[in-house]
Design an enzyme around this catalytic site. Structure first.
Site, PDB file in Angstrom:
ATOM      1  N   MET A  31       4.177 -71.040 -31.416  1.00  0.00           N
ATOM      2  CA  MET A  31       3.951 -70.506 -32.620  1.00  0.00           C
ATOM      3  C   MET A  31       5.334 -69.865 -33.272  1.00  0.00           C
ATOM      4  SD  MET A  31       0.504 -68.992 -31.464  1.00  0.00           S
ATOM      5  CE  MET A  31       0.717 -67.596 -30.465  1.00  0.00           C
ATOM      6  N   LEU A  34      11.103 -67.973 -32.011  1.00  0.00           N
ATOM      7  CA  LEU A  34      11.432 -69.039 -31.184  1.00  0.00           C
ATOM      8  C   LEU A  34      13.358 -67.662 -29.975  1.00  0.00           C
ATOM      9  CD1 LEU A  34      12.473 -71.576 -32.758  1.00  0.00           C
ATOM     10  CD2 LEU A  34      10.727 -71.233 -31.235  1.00  0.00           C
ATOM     11  N   HIS A  38      12.003 -71.064 -25.446  1.00  0.00           N
ATOM     12  CA  HIS A  38      11.396 -72.294 -26.007  1.00  0.00           C
ATOM     13  C   HIS A  38      12.954 -73.497 -26.548  1.00  0.00           C
ATOM     14  CE1 HIS A  38       8.858 -68.882 -28.252  1.00  0.00           C
ATOM     15  NE2 HIS A  38       8.216 -69.875 -28.179  1.00  0.00           N
ATOM     16  N   ARG A 190       6.653 -61.680 -28.013  1.00  0.00           N
ATOM     17  CA  ARG A 190       6.087 -60.590 -27.913  1.00  0.00           C
ATOM     18  C   ARG A 190       7.215 -59.019 -28.026  1.00  0.00           C
ATOM     19  NH1 ARG A 190       0.230 -60.176 -27.689  1.00  0.00           N
ATOM     20  NH2 ARG A 190       0.125 -62.268 -27.633  1.00  0.00           N
TER      21      ARG A 190
HETATM   22  O1  PAF Z   1       1.978 -71.041 -25.894  1.00  0.00           O
HETATM   23  C1  PAF Z   1       2.019 -70.937 -27.047  1.00  0.00           C
HETATM   24  O2  PAF Z   1       2.924 -70.818 -27.336  1.00  0.00           O
HETATM   25  C2  PAF Z   1       0.597 -71.286 -27.531  1.00  0.00           C
HETATM   26  O3  PAF Z   1      -0.105 -70.639 -26.957  1.00  0.00           O
HETATM   27  C3  PAF Z   1       0.491 -73.666 -28.103  1.00  0.00           C
HETATM   28  C4  PAF Z   1       1.057 -73.470 -26.966  1.00  0.00           C
HETATM   29  C5  PAF Z   1       1.753 -73.848 -28.866  1.00  0.00           C
HETATM   30  C6  PAF Z   1      -0.505 -73.056 -29.297  1.00  0.00           C
HETATM   31  O4  PAF Z   1      -0.768 -72.946 -29.992  1.00  0.00           O
END
Ligand code: PAF
Length: 279
Positions: A31, A34, A38, A190
Site C-alpha cells: 500500500m 515503502l 518492503h 504506520r
Molecule cells: O499488507 C498490506 O500492505 C496489504 O494488506 C496488502 C497485502 C498490500 C493488500 O492491500
C-alpha cells in the site's frame, strides 16, 4: 525494466511481453509508504524471479475505519525514489480504484471461517474480506509464480495462504521475516506517524513479546498471557489484544504442545500497531 504503469491495459501489455520472453514474475503487493521491510521483500523477489511487479495501491475496502484510510501515508514520489535507489528489474503498478474494482468485477467472496473471527478479525470487521478481494483481483491481473508477504501481518499471511488454495491460484506464497529497527520496533508504514518519543514508548510491544518467549513453559499460556497483559498497565500504549495462539490455525493455545505465536495489537496515540513473535 524499472518503470511505472497506472492502468490494467499497460500492465497486461508489459506482462504479455515478459511472458512471451519466458520471464518469471514475482509479485510484492503493497500500500506504498515503502520502508526497508518492503525493500527486503522486493530484493528477495528479484533474486528469485526475472521481473518483480510491485503494486502500490491504498486499498479502500480493507479499512474499516475511515479516519485510518484518510491518514494512511501516501508517499508515491518518495516510494519511487526508494525503489530506484535500491531495486532493479521491477515494474510498479500504481492503479486508481476503478482499475482494481471495475464494474464487471468477477470476485466472489469465500468463507474465511474462524480465521476471520480471531485476533485482528475481532476488532476490524470486514478488513480481511477487503484484503482477500484486493489480493484476489491483483493475483488475477499479475498472475505471478511467487508472491511475497511479511510475517508481521501473521494473520494476513494465513488468510492469503487459505485464499490462494480456495481460489486455486497456482502461486507460491513466500513468507518473509519481520524487519526491525535496531531498537526492535517492527518496521511498518504506520511508524511514519509516530513521534520519536512514541517510537520509544512503542517498544513495550517488543519487550512484552520477548518476555512471553523467555517465559514460555514456565507458566500455562493463559497464565503467561495475564502476566504479559500487566506490562501494558505501566506504559502509555492502549492494548487492544494480546493472544497466545496456535501458529497454524490461530486458535487460542491451551498448552505448549503445538507451535505457538504471541500476537499483539495496541494503540500508540492514534496509531494502531501490530506485532508478533513465534514462541
Ligand atoms: O499488507 C498490506 O500492505 C496489504 O494488506 C496488502 C497485502 C498490500 C493488500 O492491500
Amino acid at each position: 525494466m524499472e518503470m511505472i504503469v497506472k492502468t490494467v491495459f499497460e500492465l497486461q501489455k508489459m506482462l504479455d511481453e515478459a511472458k512471451i520472453n519466458s520471464k518469471s514474475i514475482g509479485f510484492v503487493p503493497t500500500m506504498g509508504a515503502l520502508h526497508a521491510g518492503h525493500l527486503q521483500l522486493i530484493q528477495r523477489a528479484s533474486e528469485e524471479n526475472d521481473i518483480v511487479v510491485v503494486s502500490i495501491f491504498v486499498n479502500p475496502t480493507q479499512f474499516n475505519n475511515k479516519e485510518d484510510l484518510i491518514h494512511y501515508p501516501r508517499t508515491i514520489e518518495q516510494d519511487l525514489a526508494l525503489l530506484n535507489e535500491n531495486c532493479s528489474n521491477y515494474l510498479v503498478f500504481n492503479p486508481e480504484v476503478d482499475e482494481i474494482y471495475p464494474p464487471n468485477d468477477q470476485f466472489k467472496p469465500i468463507d474465511l471461517g474462524h480465521l476471520d473471527n480471531v485476533l485482528e478479525g475481532k476488532f476490524r470487521p470486514g478488513h480481511f474480506q477487503g484484503v482477500v478481494h484486493v489480493v484476489h483481483n491483483l493475483f488475477q491481473l499479475v498472475k505471478p509464480e511467487k508472491a511475497y508477504f511479511g510475517q508481521k501481518d501473521f494473520q494476513q499471511l494465513a488468510i492469503i495462504r487459505h485464499m490462494a488454495k480456495a481460489y486455486g491460484f497456482p502461486i507460491e506464497i513466500v513468507a518473509c521475516d519481520t524487519l526491525r529497527e535496531p531498537s526492535g520496533l517492527a518496521m511498518s508504514s504506520r511508524n511514519m506517524r509516530l513521534s520519536e518519543e512514541q517510537k520509544v514508548e512503542a517498544l513495550i510491544i517488543w519487550k512484552t513479546l520477548n518476555f512471553v518467549k523467555a517465559n514460555k513453559l514456565t507458566l500455562s499460556p493463559s497464565e503467561l498471557k495475564n502476566r504479559a497483559v500487566d506490562f501494558f498497565e505501566k506504559g502509555t500504549l492502549k492494548l487492544e489484544y494480546l493472544e497466545i495462539v496456535n501458529s497454524e490455525n490461530l486458535l487460542e493455545a491451551d498448552d505448549w504442545k503445538k507451535p505457538t505465536v504471541c500476537c499483539i495489537a495496541a494503540f500508540c496515540g492514534q496509531v494502531r500497531l501490530i506485532d508478533n513473535l513465534l514462541l
